[in-house]
Design an enzyme around this catalytic site. Structure first.
Site, PDB file in Angstrom:
ATOM      1  N   GLN A  73       4.006  17.427 -16.367  1.00 45.90           N
ATOM      2  CA  GLN A  73       2.732  17.992 -16.789  1.00 45.90           C
ATOM      3  C   GLN A  73       1.561  17.276 -16.138  1.00 45.90           C
ATOM      4  OE1 GLN A  73       2.787  20.698 -18.242  1.00 45.90           O
ATOM      5  NE2 GLN A  73       4.777  20.815 -19.233  1.00 45.90           N
TER       6      GLN A  73
ATOM      7  N   CYS B  66     -20.033  19.666 -10.255  1.00 42.77           N
ATOM      8  CA  CYS B  66     -19.366  19.624  -8.951  1.00 42.77           C
ATOM      9  C   CYS B  66     -20.274  20.235  -7.884  1.00 42.77           C
ATOM     10  CB  CYS B  66     -18.042  20.374  -9.007  1.00 42.77           C
ATOM     11  SG  CYS B  66     -17.188  20.469  -7.423  1.00 42.77           S
TER      12      CYS B  66
ATOM     13  N   CYS C 268       2.152  29.098 -21.521  1.00 43.50           N
ATOM     14  CA  CYS C 268       1.021  28.938 -20.602  1.00 43.50           C
ATOM     15  C   CYS C 268       0.351  30.276 -20.307  1.00 43.50           C
ATOM     16  CB  CYS C 268       1.473  28.271 -19.310  1.00 43.50           C
ATOM     17  SG  CYS C 268       2.678  29.219 -18.372  1.00 43.50           S
TER      18      CYS C 268
ATOM     19  N   CYS D 101     -15.656  26.483  -4.147  1.00 38.98           N
ATOM     20  CA  CYS D 101     -14.255  26.150  -4.437  1.00 38.98           C
ATOM     21  C   CYS D 101     -13.673  27.113  -5.473  1.00 38.98           C
ATOM     22  CB  CYS D 101     -14.171  24.717  -4.946  1.00 38.98           C
ATOM     23  SG  CYS D 101     -12.528  24.182  -5.422  1.00 38.98           S
TER      24      CYS D 101
ATOM     25  N   CYS E 151     -13.026  15.305  -6.425  1.00 42.70           N
ATOM     26  CA  CYS E 151     -12.797  16.416  -7.352  1.00 42.70           C
ATOM     27  C   CYS E 151     -12.883  15.843  -8.754  1.00 42.70           C
ATOM     28  CB  CYS E 151     -11.429  17.052  -7.101  1.00 42.70           C
ATOM     29  SG  CYS E 151     -11.016  18.331  -8.309  1.00 42.70           S
TER      30      CYS E 151
ATOM     31  N   GLU F 137      18.305  24.416 -18.525  1.00 44.53           N
ATOM     32  CA  GLU F 137      17.348  24.717 -17.461  1.00 44.53           C
ATOM     33  C   GLU F 137      18.123  25.267 -16.274  1.00 44.53           C
ATOM     34  OE1 GLU F 137      14.532  25.357 -14.999  1.00 44.53           O
ATOM     35  OE2 GLU F 137      13.836  24.354 -16.833  1.00 44.53           O
TER      36      GLU F 137
ATOM     37  N   ASP G 155       9.854  27.049 -23.674  1.00 40.72           N
ATOM     38  CA  ASP G 155       8.694  26.668 -22.867  1.00 40.72           C
ATOM     39  C   ASP G 155       8.817  27.363 -21.518  1.00 40.72           C
ATOM     40  OD1 ASP G 155       6.558  25.444 -21.687  1.00 40.72           O
ATOM     41  OD2 ASP G 155       7.482  23.465 -21.521  1.00 40.72           O
TER      42      ASP G 155
END
Length: 512
Positions: free
Chosen positions: A337, A118, A462, A124, A213, A387, A435
């Site tokens: 996702q 890049c 995550c 960036c 990108c 949720e 999750d």
């Protein structure tokens, strides 16, 4: 795995030398020394000093992608340095236990160092590891998981030296780790009388204009370029965070990898878009793949991208894409996702760990728009998804209907409240899948899981640190962690996803 993914605004912490000389100012001393900066006693006792250069051994890499260096036993975080290197560094900022330094010169280079592809990588903040080979990134990410399990979770990890403990598998990477993002969220600004759009410079809100990108789908780049061109031609002004004036704040692009459908969302600081028909005509003419053009209104002085109101300017309210054989409708605000290729890998591992034979009852906490729930429903007897975001539950129900799945039930509310209610109704989960967002599971949910005593818990994470913390709670509550598989959802960044298999003690931990 909510609120993830990597955006151009990812912070670079103390990269660069902007903090040089700014720490440890204690004001003026006595009159005879007026004007001189007094060094605090704790800083004077450190083996390094601000502004001085030292030779550092780089022994690791931080969760922000900085090299972890050692000078006389003191830890310095060095942006751009890699494990195994020796470097000349200049100290920029100090705290009592560690500091930050800029890279002056590499004395010995790592064999894993590569040239970034890049052209704006050094400016960036979107990627942190383009100077590290992809194979080495996968090793580093696994080690980060191991370190968190050991240091935060106080859990044993199986290794050559330790025959007992959690199996942490090699990180599952991509065959082609480029152009994987199906969503771009691009801030807009102005420069030399025209619109610019790109990513934030590291650790700031200064926009670096971008032509392409390399981790975005090509369609994202094309949309951003055309919007800049059309907006400049129509005299559209960009929003200014400093003054609160101007119109165009962000452009959000979503792409269906399997369908090729594209959605464009114009986020504005106002309820009306001047010359909107010309906007629509220009986008449709330049970008035939666009199926939906939306307008989101955000008039608040905030760095949150979306406002509460979204209108469809042209085309469909949603676009479609697939994870495996499951079809999903994706709206302007719905979470999906951002790496569909690796999402299938991630969910496939979750399905493997759930070890479903067709008759099990599964609860999916933090189910979002039903992505994992519907993936599991292909093999389960019944799936219950919960949720807290009502809009997401509405989308989940629509996605179940879209796929003709009748063995799923979705309900809005906190999981720690809804699960006990389902229990009172006779729902007894064999498997619970969690999750959570980056902050991990709510303690009340973990307590509920321990009370319900499912045979298996599958934890999709995550954040390796909050995963380790929550696993410790489950282990203390009578469960064992059989194995963890890291999955590289975001190549060239420091982020790593994980799927962990947690089994009730005295049950079979085999996954196949």
């Amino acid at each position: 795995m909510k609120t993830k993914g990597t955006s151009g605004s990812a912070p670079g912490k103390h990269r660069g030398s902007g903090r040089s000389g700014s720490a440890g100012r204690a004001g003026n001393s006595a009159a005879g020394n007026r004007g001189k900066k007094e060094v605090p006693a704790w800083m004077a006792g450190l083996p390094v000093q601000i502004g001085q250069q030292y030779e550092a051994e780089i022994i690791g890499i931080s969760h922000d992608g900085e090299g972890v260096g050692r000078v006389n036993g003191f830890t310095l975080f060095v942006a751009g340095a890699l494990p195994g290197e020796r470097a000349l560094v200049r100290v920029n900022h100090l705290k009592k236990q560690y500091g930050y330094a800029g890279l002056v010169e590499l004395i010995e280079k790592s064999s894993d160092r590569i040239a970034p592809d890049c052209v704006i990588y050094d400016e960036c903040g979107g990627c942190q590891l383009q100077h590290l080979s992809y194979e080495a990134q996968l090793r580093v990410k696994r080690q980060q998981v191991v370190d968190n399990l050991v240091r935060i979770g106080k859990l044993a990890v199986k290794s050559e030296e330790n025959a007992e403990g959690i199996v942490v598998h090699p990180t599952l990477g991509m065959t082609d780790p480029w152009r994987y993002r199906n969503k771009a969220q691009v801030p807009f600004g102005e420069e030399r009388g025209g619109l610019i759009g790109g990513f934030y410079a590291q650790g700031s809100h200064r926009i670096i204009d971008m032509e392409e990108c390399l981790i975005q789908h090509e369609a994202n780049d094309e949309v951003v370029a055309r919007v800049k061109e059309i907006g400049s031609r129509l005299g559209i002004r960009a929003y200014s965070e400093e003054t609160g004036t101007g119109l165009l704040r962000h452009v959000v692009v979503k792409v269906g990898f399997r369908t090729g459908e594209v959605m464009v969302v114009l986020v504005t600081n106002g309820t009306e878009i001047p010359r909107v028909d010309e906007w629509i005509a220009g986008i449709r003419e330049a970008l035939p793949a666009v199926k939906s053009i939306c307008h989101n209104i955000n008039v608040r002085q905030t760095n949150v991208i979306f406002g509460d109101e979204t209108r469809v300017l042209w085309g469909s309210e949603v676009i479609y894409d697939y994870i495996g054989e499951v079809k999903f409708a994706i709206s302007a605000r719905s979470f999906f996702q951002v790496n569909p290729v690796q999402t299938e890998v991630l969910y496939g591992k979750a399905l493997e760990y759930a070890a479903l034979t067709g008759g099990e009852t599964v609860v999916d906490a933090y189910c979002g728009i039903g992505t994992i729930s519907l993936f599991l429903a292909q093999r389960a007897g019944q799936v219950y998804g919960v949720e807290i975001v009502e809009e997401a539950i509405s989308d989940a129900r629509k996605n179940a209907e879209l796929n003709g799945m009748t063995n799923v039930h979705f309900e809005a509310g906190p999981a720690e409240v809804v699960l006990p209610e389902w229990t009172r109704q006779g729902v007894r989960p064999d498997v619970i899948v969690v999750d959570p967002p980056r902050k991990g599971c709510d303690p009340a949910l973990l307590a509920t899981i321990l009370e319900l005593q499912p045979r298996r818990v599958v934890y999709v994470s995550c954040s390796a640190s909050t995963l380790a913390r929550d696993l410790r709670v489950l282990v203390d509550g009578g469960y064992g962690v059989a194995e963890v598989t890291p999955v590289d959802m975001f190549p060239w960044t420091t982020h790593v996803e994980n799927v962990a298999l947690i089994v009730k003690n005295n049950t079979d931990a085999e996954t196949r």
